[in-house]
Scaffold this motif. Structure first.
Motif, PDB file in Angstrom:
ATOM      1  N   GLY A  19     -17.460  -1.808  -1.135  1.00 52.39           N
ATOM      2  CA  GLY A  19     -17.297  -3.230  -1.495  1.00 52.39           C
ATOM      3  C   GLY A  19     -16.044  -3.791  -2.111  1.00 52.39           C
ATOM      4  O   GLY A  19     -15.768  -4.972  -2.012  1.00 52.39           O
ATOM      5  N   LYS A  20     -15.042  -2.954  -2.151  1.00 55.40           N
ATOM      6  CA  LYS A  20     -13.783  -3.369  -2.413  1.00 55.40           C
ATOM      7  C   LYS A  20     -12.931  -3.576  -1.201  1.00 55.40           C
ATOM      8  O   LYS A  20     -13.076  -2.934  -0.212  1.00 55.40           O
ATOM      9  N   VAL A  21     -11.798  -4.229  -1.596  1.00 53.77           N
ATOM     10  CA  VAL A  21     -10.789  -4.627  -0.464  1.00 53.77           C
ATOM     11  C   VAL A  21      -9.408  -4.130  -1.035  1.00 53.77           C
ATOM     12  O   VAL A  21      -8.965  -4.687  -1.931  1.00 53.77           O
ATOM     13  N   ALA A  22      -8.799  -3.157  -0.007  1.00 55.50           N
ATOM     14  CA  ALA A  22      -7.445  -2.718  -0.672  1.00 55.50           C
ATOM     15  C   ALA A  22      -6.192  -3.322   0.309  1.00 55.50           C
ATOM     16  O   ALA A  22      -6.477  -3.349   1.792  1.00 55.50           O
ATOM     17  N   GLY A  43     -14.531   3.870   0.657  1.00 58.84           N
ATOM     18  CA  GLY A  43     -15.461   3.105   1.052  1.00 58.84           C
ATOM     19  C   GLY A  43     -14.863   1.483   0.930  1.00 58.84           C
ATOM     20  O   GLY A  43     -15.529   0.685   1.270  1.00 58.84           O
ATOM     21  N   ALA A  44     -13.506   1.437   0.730  1.00 59.69           N
ATOM     22  CA  ALA A  44     -12.835   0.255   0.667  1.00 59.69           C
ATOM     23  C   ALA A  44     -12.238  -0.242   2.126  1.00 59.69           C
ATOM     24  O   ALA A  44     -12.295   0.755   2.958  1.00 59.69           O
ATOM     25  N   ALA A  45     -12.414  -1.533   2.389  1.00 60.99           N
ATOM     26  CA  ALA A  45     -11.955  -2.050   3.429  1.00 60.99           C
ATOM     27  C   ALA A  45     -10.503  -2.213   3.086  1.00 60.99           C
ATOM     28  O   ALA A  45      -9.992  -2.459   2.175  1.00 60.99           O
ATOM     29  N   VAL A  46      -9.696  -1.861   4.305  1.00 54.63           N
ATOM     30  CA  VAL A  46      -8.038  -1.554   3.925  1.00 54.63           C
ATOM     31  C   VAL A  46      -7.249  -2.412   4.982  1.00 54.63           C
ATOM     32  O   VAL A  46      -7.553  -2.227   6.135  1.00 54.63           O
ATOM     33  N   ALA A  91       1.521 -14.537   4.814  1.00 54.65           N
ATOM     34  CA  ALA A  91       0.678 -14.591   5.880  1.00 54.65           C
ATOM     35  C   ALA A  91       0.020 -13.104   5.915  1.00 54.65           C
ATOM     36  O   ALA A  91      -1.456 -13.324   6.397  1.00 54.65           O
ATOM     37  N   ALA A  92       0.255 -12.275   5.444  1.00 54.92           N
ATOM     38  CA  ALA A  92      -0.352 -10.750   5.639  1.00 54.92           C
ATOM     39  C   ALA A  92      -1.472 -11.008   4.711  1.00 54.92           C
ATOM     40  O   ALA A  92      -2.733 -10.433   4.712  1.00 54.92           O
ATOM     41  N   VAL A  93      -1.395 -11.547   3.386  1.00 51.17           N
ATOM     42  CA  VAL A  93      -2.258 -11.295   2.293  1.00 51.17           C
ATOM     43  C   VAL A  93      -3.243 -12.459   2.886  1.00 51.17           C
ATOM     44  O   VAL A  93      -4.562 -11.977   2.678  1.00 51.17           O
ATOM     45  N   GLU A  94      -2.916 -13.689   3.345  1.00 52.98           N
ATOM     46  CA  GLU A  94      -3.962 -14.628   3.812  1.00 52.98           C
ATOM     47  C   GLU A  94      -4.842 -13.863   4.801  1.00 52.98           C
ATOM     48  O   GLU A  94      -5.931 -13.959   4.932  1.00 52.98           O
ATOM     49  N   ALA A  95      -4.259 -13.338   5.843  1.00 52.17           N
ATOM     50  CA  ALA A  95      -5.242 -12.785   6.943  1.00 52.17           C
ATOM     51  C   ALA A  95      -6.216 -11.639   6.308  1.00 52.17           C
ATOM     52  O   ALA A  95      -7.186 -11.640   6.700  1.00 52.17           O
ATOM     53  N   THR A  96      -5.589 -10.784   5.451  1.00 53.29           N
ATOM     54  CA  THR A  96      -6.478  -9.855   4.723  1.00 53.29           C
ATOM     55  C   THR A  96      -7.706 -10.707   4.092  1.00 53.29           C
ATOM     56  O   THR A  96      -8.804 -10.177   4.435  1.00 53.29           O
ATOM     57  N   VAL A  97      -7.381 -11.617   3.295  1.00 56.93           N
ATOM     58  CA  VAL A  97      -8.375 -12.379   2.518  1.00 56.93           C
ATOM     59  C   VAL A  97      -9.439 -13.100   3.514  1.00 56.93           C
ATOM     60  O   VAL A  97     -10.609 -13.250   3.598  1.00 56.93           O
ATOM     61  N   GLY A  98      -8.760 -13.529   4.728  1.00 55.56           N
ATOM     62  CA  GLY A  98      -9.495 -14.297   5.589  1.00 55.56           C
ATOM     63  C   GLY A  98     -10.542 -13.205   6.328  1.00 55.56           C
ATOM     64  O   GLY A  98     -11.607 -13.685   6.999  1.00 55.56           O
ATOM     65  N   THR A  99     -10.230 -12.238   6.737  1.00 55.63           N
ATOM     66  CA  THR A  99     -10.886 -11.124   7.492  1.00 55.63           C
ATOM     67  C   THR A  99     -12.133 -10.770   6.453  1.00 55.63           C
ATOM     68  O   THR A  99     -13.157 -10.266   6.686  1.00 55.63           O
ATOM     69  N   PHE A 100     -11.441 -10.074   5.097  1.00 57.28           N
ATOM     70  CA  PHE A 100     -12.498  -9.278   4.142  1.00 57.28           C
ATOM     71  C   PHE A 100     -12.862 -10.045   2.940  1.00 57.28           C
ATOM     72  O   PHE A 100     -13.715  -9.663   2.341  1.00 57.28           O
ATOM     73  N   GLY A 101     -12.431 -11.154   2.774  1.00 57.07           N
ATOM     74  CA  GLY A 101     -13.043 -12.093   1.786  1.00 57.07           C
ATOM     75  C   GLY A 101     -12.300 -12.039   0.362  1.00 57.07           C
ATOM     76  O   GLY A 101     -12.699 -12.907  -0.377  1.00 57.07           O
ATOM     77  N   GLY A 102     -11.353 -11.237   0.306  1.00 54.44           N
ATOM     78  CA  GLY A 102     -10.726 -11.178  -1.005  1.00 54.44           C
ATOM     79  C   GLY A 102      -9.732  -9.824  -1.154  1.00 54.44           C
ATOM     80  O   GLY A 102      -9.736  -9.160  -0.051  1.00 54.44           O
TER      81      GLY A 102
END
Length: 259
Positions: A19-22, A43-46, A91-102
């Motif tokens: 449930g975590k995003v890295a 278990g993290a989305a990376v 841009a990279a951070v926003e892409a990550t948040v857009g895909t994984f939610g946070g």
């Protein structure tokens, strides 16, 4: 700041990051690639972030690392990221948040190596070490903090080096830049404690023979001084579990942190 609580006794790999995003900066090879794979295995989305979209002089790309994670059953997103460019990082951070939610976890690992004596160090090499190893950490951390805060807490870690304390070995741009990064993160731990965000530095206990070390002029290392990359992966998983109620405001050595 001393850490609160005690060190967990369980091996890092036994603790789930489900449930975590890295967001792992500098993840196309070496320690960064190992840490990204370890976080994903826990278990993290990376988000696999680096400049290396195509293979260059050194092996490894963001795509190959992400593909390896996905092939192993994990979740990964390759994101192009130049840590010397605030726009690229955002841009990279926003892409990550857009895909994984946070974002819950940051590993600021992007770095360049220069171990030459000060008198023979070109200004451009000195500046590059500061731009990537210090300012790059500042920029990626600045971009990620609001997203970690929005999740109610999380963990930030910067990869440093035991060379910071090896003053008997002389001076060089690499160790100076990493020393400044440690000061940045130790102070930031105090600033972010009210937001429940753990902030730590992590370095190998010994030398990790990465592609960058070998290409950057790293000196010969006796076998007993070589650390397996997995030690950094396991330690990063343990630190990724933390928030401000756990380990924070510390400089950790990989093999001292995990069994």
């Amino acid at each position: 700041m001393a850490h609160c609580g005690s060190l967990p006794n369980e091996p890092a790999v036994s603790r789930s990051l489900s449930g975590k995003v890295a967001f792992v900066a500098g993840a196309s090879r070496g320690i960064g690639a190992t840490v990204a794979a370890s976080l994903a295995a826990a278990g993290a989305a990376v988000a696999v972030a680096a400049r290396s979209e195509e293979r260059g002089k050194l092996p490894g790309t963001i795509g190959s690392v992400a593909d390896g994670i996905i092939a192993a059953g994990g979740r990964a997103l390759p994101v192009a990221c130049d840590v010397t460019s605030e726009g690229s990082i955002n841009a990279a951070v926003e892409a990550t948040v857009g895909t994984f939610g946070g974002i819950d976890i940051l590993v600021a690992n992007a770095g360049v190596l220069w171990l030459g004596p000060i008198e023979s160090t070109p200004l451009k090499r000195w500046q590059l070490c500061l731009d990537v190893n210090l300012t790059g950490v500042f920029l990626v951390t600045k971009a990620v903090i609001p997203h970690v805060r929005a999740r109610g807490g999380g963990s930030l870690m910067a990869v440093t080096t035991t060379g910071v304390g090896m003053v008997d070995q002389g001076a060089n741009a690499y160790w100076v830049s990493k020393a400044a990064t440690e000061r940045l993160y130790l102070g930031l731990a105090t600033d972010l404690q009210p937001d429940n965000i753990a902030v730590n530095c992590l370095s190998p206990s010994r030398v990790v023979l990465t592609e960058g070390w070998q290409a950057g002029g790293g000196f010969d290392i006796p076998p007993e001084m070589v650390e397996p990359r997995e030690a950094m992966g396991n330690a990063a998983v343990l630190l990724a579990q933390q928030d401000a109620t756990g380990i924070t405001g510390t400089v950790q050595r990989s093999e001292e942190l995990t069994p």
